[in-house]
Write an enzyme that holds these catalytic residues in place. Structure first.
Site, mmCIF file in Angstrom:
data_model
loop_
_atom_site.group_PDB
_atom_site.id
_atom_site.type_symbol
_atom_site.label_atom_id
_atom_site.label_comp_id
_atom_site.label_asym_id
_atom_site.label_seq_id
_atom_site.Cartn_x
_atom_site.Cartn_y
_atom_site.Cartn_z
ATOM 1 N N HIS A 25 38.178 33.769 44.754
ATOM 2 C CA HIS A 25 38.385 32.481 44.087
ATOM 3 C C HIS A 25 39.417 31.677 44.886
ATOM 4 O O HIS A 25 40.217 32.243 45.632
ATOM 5 C CB HIS A 25 38.908 32.687 42.672
ATOM 6 C CG HIS A 25 37.900 33.227 41.720
ATOM 7 N ND1 HIS A 25 37.986 33.031 40.367
ATOM 8 C CD2 HIS A 25 36.776 33.976 41.919
ATOM 9 C CE1 HIS A 25 36.969 33.615 39.762
ATOM 10 N NE2 HIS A 25 36.218 34.209 40.693
ATOM 11 N N GLU A 58 42.172 30.255 44.006
ATOM 12 C CA GLU A 58 43.556 30.644 43.738
ATOM 13 C C GLU A 58 43.925 31.941 44.450
ATOM 14 O O GLU A 58 45.004 32.046 45.042
ATOM 15 C CB GLU A 58 43.791 30.837 42.224
ATOM 16 C CG GLU A 58 43.499 29.633 41.380
ATOM 17 C CD GLU A 58 42.099 29.616 40.778
ATOM 18 O OE1 GLU A 58 41.967 29.241 39.604
ATOM 19 O OE2 GLU A 58 41.127 29.985 41.487
ATOM 20 N N CYS A 62 40.676 31.237 35.736
ATOM 21 C CA CYS A 62 40.046 32.269 34.913
ATOM 22 C C CYS A 62 41.089 33.357 34.588
ATOM 23 O O CYS A 62 42.227 33.298 35.048
ATOM 24 C CB CYS A 62 38.856 32.875 35.660
ATOM 25 S SG CYS A 62 39.338 33.867 37.095
ATOM 26 N N CYS A 111 42.456 35.104 37.812
ATOM 27 C CA CYS A 111 43.401 34.268 38.556
ATOM 28 C C CYS A 111 44.692 34.048 37.770
ATOM 29 O O CYS A 111 45.778 34.034 38.358
ATOM 30 C CB CYS A 111 42.754 32.942 38.930
ATOM 31 S SG CYS A 111 41.422 33.150 40.145
#
Length: 151
Positions: A53, A55, A83, A86
């Site tokens: 992801h 992040e 999410c 993260c």
């Protein structure tokens, strides 16, 4: 221009990099003392890695750059609400603030779907600011999925 808007515009540039490689367009920048320390965008398909992801990619780069997993006093800007995975990485990295653009009603873990920072016993509670350039951040991701559905 407001600093949060300035850095969210940079996160949007990262999201556009994800678009170029047909990834879900989420971008992230990490800032310390008003300077960008790291950037990242989604690369799950490219890397065949569920954890890739925006992040996580930016956190890995920032930690490597400062040679420390503790990213205290740093701010994380991301175009879409993080999410659960993260948000956990954000907590363990000990960010000062998290600034996001668009809400994620299906998986947002900073208040839209669930809020992991409402849990009183967790290790660290960063300041959370949502809705920075919300329209721009929301439209890039909505358009991406609209085009995918049209195909």
């Amino acid at each position: 221009m407001n600093q949060d808007v300035k850095f969210m515009l940079l996160a949007l540039k990262e999201a556009k990099k994800a678009l170029l490689i047909d990834e879900v367009p989420v971008g992230c920048v990490i800032v310390y003392n008003n300077k960008v320390v790291a950037r990242g965008y989604n690369k799950r398909e490219k890397e065949q890695d569920a954890t890739s992801h925006a992040e996580i990619n930016a956190i890995r780069k920032a930690s490597k750059k400062v040679n420390n997993w503790r990213l205290c006093d740093m701010d994380l800007y991301v175009t879409v609400e993080p999410c659960i995975m993260c948000a956990g990485a954000i907590m363990w990295s000990r960010f000062r603030r998290v600034i996001y653009g668009a809400k994620d009603p299906k998986g947002g873990a900073l208040g839209t779907s669930v809020n992991i920072f409402d849990t009183p016993n967790i290790n660290h509670h960063p300041e959370i600011i949502g809705g920075v350039l919300e329209e721009e951040c929301s439209s890039i991701i909505k358009n991406y999925f609209k085009e995918k559905r049209a195909k």
